[in-house]
Design an enzyme around this catalytic site. Structure first.
Site, PDB file in Angstrom:
ATOM      1  N   THR A 183      14.399 -29.848   6.814  1.00  0.00           N
ATOM      2  CA  THR A 183      15.687 -29.329   5.905  1.00  0.00           C
ATOM      3  C   THR A 183      15.931 -30.781   5.197  1.00  0.00           C
ATOM      4  O   THR A 183      16.888 -30.499   5.823  1.00  0.00           O
ATOM      5  CB  THR A 183      16.133 -28.785   7.165  1.00  0.00           C
ATOM      6  N   GLU A 330      15.326 -24.298  10.625  1.00  0.00           N
ATOM      7  CA  GLU A 330      16.263 -24.645  12.337  1.00  0.00           C
ATOM      8  C   GLU A 330      15.551 -22.965  13.629  1.00  0.00           C
ATOM      9  O   GLU A 330      15.707 -23.622  14.466  1.00  0.00           O
ATOM     10  CB  GLU A 330      17.480 -24.988  12.717  1.00  0.00           C
ATOM     11  N   LYS A 428      39.588 -21.879  -1.110  1.00  0.00           N
ATOM     12  CA  LYS A 428      40.490 -22.068  -0.295  1.00  0.00           C
ATOM     13  C   LYS A 428      41.385 -22.303  -1.289  1.00  0.00           C
ATOM     14  O   LYS A 428      41.545 -23.382  -1.606  1.00  0.00           O
ATOM     15  CB  LYS A 428      40.669 -22.819   1.290  1.00  0.00           C
TER      16      LYS A 428
END
Length: 540
Positions: A183, A330, A428
């Site tokens: 991955t 996963e 943010k």
């Protein structure tokens, strides 16, 4: 007490999937990328011959056999033959850079590679200077061309099968490692994951049961015709070839992805079930529009990245029964999908974009006590147990005995999961969190926008502020500046309606020719962040 002799116990192995499929098949066939057709008995014979050819080369328990190929019947044969020998199938990513491919081949300790002729130059480049020695089986291209190679040549795939005699596969432990792959994500070196025979069978049974018991709108049952549109190197093509084989379905393998020919192939072969990422679905819809064709009764699970309501609506208008699914490398991968029927699809396309409810045996929850929104974590029998040779990564992955997905989610009152963003992609600004996925979904509602991606860029006052990258529809008639103005007006309307806060409106828009993607078709936000200093002056 179980007094059954161990020698005749029926383990959960890849071979049991194939045996069940051969028994279940009733005249169904495998349609190959070169136009050949074969029944399940012929498929089993070819898998047996491949097993014999590999065994004669010394492939046995513990051997890693890498495959570099497109979505072909040869790949399907390797899905079975390699694990059934007790060896491990390493599904090499053909879209990696040469250096990344080299890393995965060396890290996996592969010793045999089955490669389509077209990928030999990539393989040669990847192995330049490497001490890894591979025995090579070549799958010739349509011209039967064999490029020269410095690797140890073990033979032509078809010739080896032709020369192979009868072969009985050995008994394999269900806890033996069957598959191994990498991955890549968008940060650091590729991480290796692996799955045992038992885990793959458990995933096959659980996801197959969930799809078989679903509404006709999205069910996968006997009589369906399966065609993969997800690369077979990517998490076992979402595990769907194993499910299709278990059920004895007709399977169609397209080889190289070609948006121009796929609509005709899908309609000609009566394909009823596929899976893909949103980018591929959009490409097929664009091509179908150009060709003036539609799809009737074609069920498509969409995953890999967020599907937006506008794309779902386009698919529905073209006759596609579309719905979202969710998983990751996963998780083997499928752990949930949106549950839908035809009525819901028409009335509420946005509901098709939720990643939905867990399949049997999957436990999904939000990390933290009493949170309404948080990181999605998971448990299931088939989740990868560890990153290969990466203890630190494994500890982070399985913190608190739950697998951490890295996705921020909400769970609705009906138990359906909504993915809000990736932890690393949430913006943010001024101490408040902004979902990049929500902004991308809104931007793609504009008819002139083909793709949109939003990232946070540094801001002296707010810490971060959103920047939007926009790829325009090639058939648009509106100027770039006018599109940006309309997008700003549209988002400010969402502010007035209380849908998003004012600070969520991007301070700048960048019109690009292409939005970078990872090797499996996801938006590559790591590359977008490196583009921030290189892009032309954005539209303010």
């Amino acid at each position: 007490m179980n007094n059954q002799p161990s020698s005749v116990r029926c383990g959960l192995t890849i071979g049991s999937i194939l045996a069940s499929g051969v028994r279940a098949a009733r005249g169904t066939e495998i349609v190959t990328s070169d136009g050949r057709r074969m029944g399940y008995q012929a498929l089993r014979e070819r898998i047996s011959k491949l097993g014999k050819a590999l065994a004669d080369m010394g492939v046995a328990t513990g051997t890693r056999v890498a495959v570099l190929d497109r979505d072909t019947h040869r790949y399907l044969e390797a899905y079975f033959a390699v694990p059934m020998l007790g060896a491990t199938l390493m599904t090499a990513n053909i879209r990696l850079s040469p250096s990344q491919l080299r890393y995965t081949l060396e890290h996996s300790e592969s010793s045999v590679v089955i490669a389509a002729a077209e990928f030999l130059p990539l393989l040669e480049q990847a192995l330049e200077g490497s001490t890894l020695r591979l025995r090579l089986i070549v799958c010739p291209d349509e011209s039967q061309h064999f490029p020269s190679t410095s690797m140890e040549y073990a033979g032509d795939y078809e010739a080896l099968l032709e020369a192979a005699g009868e072969f009985d596969f050995p008994q394999v432990d269900e806890e033996a490692v069957a598959t191994h792959f990498y991955t890549t994500g968008t940060t650091g070196l590729p991480k290796g994951v692996s799955y045992t025979h038992r885990q793959l069978v458990e995933h096959t049974l659980a996801v197959g049961l969930a799809l078989a018991s679903a509404d006709d709108y999205q069910s996968l049952r006997v009589g369906d015709v399966y065609l993969p549109l997800t690369p077979m190197f990517h998490v076992h093509a979402w595990g769907m070839p194993y499910i299709a084989t278990l059920l004895g379905l007709k399977q169609v393998y397209p080889g190289r992805f070609d948006a121009k020919t796929l609509p005709g192939l899908i309609n000609r072969e009566g394909v009823t079930y596929s899976h893909c990422v949103p980018t591929i679905l959009q490409m097929l819809l664009d091509e179908a529009r150009l060709q003036g064709v539609t799809f009737s009764g074609w069920k498509v699970m969409v995953g890999g990245s967020a599907m937006v309501p506008t794309l779902a609506s386009r698919a529905l208008e073209s006759g596609i029964q579309v719905f979202a699914g969710y998983g990751m490398s996963e998780t083997c991968p499928v752990v949930c999908f949106a549950r839908a029927d035809a009525t819901l699809a028409v009335q509420a396309p946005a509901e098709l974009c939720r990643v939905g409810c867990p399949v049997p045996l999957v436990d999904l929850r939000l990390w933290g006590e009493g949170v309404e929104q948080g990181e999605l974590v998971a448990r299931a029998p088939w989740l990868t147990r560890a990153y290969v040779k990466n203890e630190q990564g494994t500890c982070q992955l399985w913190e608190g005995d739950y697998l951490h997905t890295g996705d921020v989610a909400r769970i609705d009152a009906d138990g359906a999961v909504r993915i809000v963003d990736r932890l690393k992609d949430v913006i943010k600004s001024g101490g408040e969190w902004i979902s990049s996925l929500d902004l991308e979904r809104m931007l793609r509602e504009h008819q002139a926008v083909e793709e949109a991606a939003v990232i946070g860029v540094p801001d002296e006052k707010w810490g971060e502020c959103p920047r939007a990258f926009i790829k325009l529809d090639g058939m648009r008639t509106v100027a770039e500046d006018e599109v940006v103005r309309e997008l700003t007006v549209m988002l400010n309307e969402q502010v007035r309606n209380g849908v998003i806060p004012k600070f969520a409106v991007p301070r700048s828009f960048v019109i690009v020719e292409e939005i970078p993607k990872t090797s499996v078709g996801k938006i590559d936000k790591k590359r977008l962040r490196t583009m921030v200093v290189a892009v032309p002056k954005p539209h303010a």
